[in-house]
Design a protein around this motif. Structure first.
Motif, PDB file in Angstrom:
ATOM      1  N   ILE A  21       3.556  -4.709  -9.268  1.00  0.00           N
ATOM      2  CA  ILE A  21       4.242  -4.528 -10.544  1.00  0.00           C
ATOM      3  C   ILE A  21       3.844  -3.216 -11.220  1.00  0.00           C
ATOM      4  O   ILE A  21       4.423  -2.839 -12.232  1.00  0.00           O
ATOM      5  N   GLY A  22       2.890  -2.504 -10.651  1.00  0.00           N
ATOM      6  CA  GLY A  22       2.496  -1.200 -11.178  1.00  0.00           C
ATOM      7  C   GLY A  22       3.390  -0.080 -10.684  1.00  0.00           C
ATOM      8  O   GLY A  22       3.861   0.739 -11.455  1.00  0.00           O
ATOM      9  N   CYS A  23       3.645  -0.065  -9.371  1.00  0.00           N
ATOM     10  CA  CYS A  23       4.419   1.045  -8.788  1.00  0.00           C
ATOM     11  C   CYS A  23       5.774   0.628  -8.230  1.00  0.00           C
ATOM     12  O   CYS A  23       6.603   1.477  -7.941  1.00  0.00           O
ATOM     13  N   GLY A  24       5.993  -0.665  -8.044  1.00  0.00           N
ATOM     14  CA  GLY A  24       7.290  -1.125  -7.547  1.00  0.00           C
ATOM     15  C   GLY A  24       7.435  -1.137  -6.034  1.00  0.00           C
ATOM     16  O   GLY A  24       8.489  -1.459  -5.512  1.00  0.00           O
ATOM     17  N   ARG A  25       6.361  -0.797  -5.329  1.00  0.00           N
ATOM     18  CA  ARG A  25       6.445  -0.800  -3.867  1.00  0.00           C
ATOM     19  C   ARG A  25       6.043  -2.150  -3.301  1.00  0.00           C
ATOM     20  O   ARG A  25       5.281  -2.894  -3.913  1.00  0.00           O
ATOM     21  N   THR A  26       6.538  -2.426  -2.103  1.00  0.00           N
ATOM     22  CA  THR A  26       6.135  -3.634  -1.395  1.00  0.00           C
ATOM     23  C   THR A  26       4.798  -3.359  -0.710  1.00  0.00           C
ATOM     24  O   THR A  26       4.391  -2.202  -0.544  1.00  0.00           O
ATOM     25  N   MET A  27       4.126  -4.424  -0.304  1.00  0.00           N
ATOM     26  CA  MET A  27       2.861  -4.256   0.420  1.00  0.00           C
ATOM     27  C   MET A  27       3.061  -3.419   1.683  1.00  0.00           C
ATOM     28  O   MET A  27       2.234  -2.573   2.005  1.00  0.00           O
ATOM     29  N   GLU A  28       4.149  -3.638   2.362  1.00  0.00           N
ATOM     30  CA  GLU A  28       4.456  -2.882   3.584  1.00  0.00           C
ATOM     31  C   GLU A  28       4.582  -1.384   3.279  1.00  0.00           C
ATOM     32  O   GLU A  28       4.063  -0.535   3.998  1.00  0.00           O
ATOM     33  N   GLU A  29       5.291  -1.044   2.208  1.00  0.00           N
ATOM     34  CA  GLU A  29       5.457   0.363   1.823  1.00  0.00           C
ATOM     35  C   GLU A  29       4.132   0.991   1.431  1.00  0.00           C
ATOM     36  O   GLU A  29       3.861   2.142   1.783  1.00  0.00           O
ATOM     37  N   ILE A  30       3.302   0.244   0.732  1.00  0.00           N
ATOM     38  CA  ILE A  30       1.988   0.748   0.327  1.00  0.00           C
ATOM     39  C   ILE A  30       1.133   1.028   1.560  1.00  0.00           C
ATOM     40  O   ILE A  30       0.499   2.077   1.676  1.00  0.00           O
ATOM     41  N   ARG A  31       1.142   0.078   2.498  1.00  0.00           N
ATOM     42  CA  ARG A  31       0.347   0.226   3.725  1.00  0.00           C
ATOM     43  C   ARG A  31       0.760   1.443   4.541  1.00  0.00           C
ATOM     44  O   ARG A  31      -0.067   2.125   5.124  1.00  0.00           O
TER      45      ARG A  31
END
Length: 58
Positions: A21-31
């Motif tokens: 909820i901070g950046c709007g990315r999914t865990m997959e995108e963050i990884r």
């Protein structure tokens, strides 16, 4: 030399389901952020912005 696309991370790493909820990315995108090519990063940032807008409306 092309300009690096900065991570949309705002150091508010809090998940709601699979979405930060901070950046709007999914865990997959963050990884995968560091391994992404420039076009993929641009698309990810755009999708993250749209998700955050939707979160704010809900």
């Amino acid at each position: 030399m092309t300009k690096e696309i900065e991570s949309p991370c705002v150091s508010v790493c809090q998940l709601k389901g699979d979405l930060c909820i901070g950046c709007g990315r999914t865990m997959e995108e963050i990884r995968h952020w560091k391994a992404m090519k420039r076009p993929e990063k641009r698309k990810t940032v755009k999708r993250a912005e749209e998700r955050l807008k939707k979160l704010l409306r809900d």
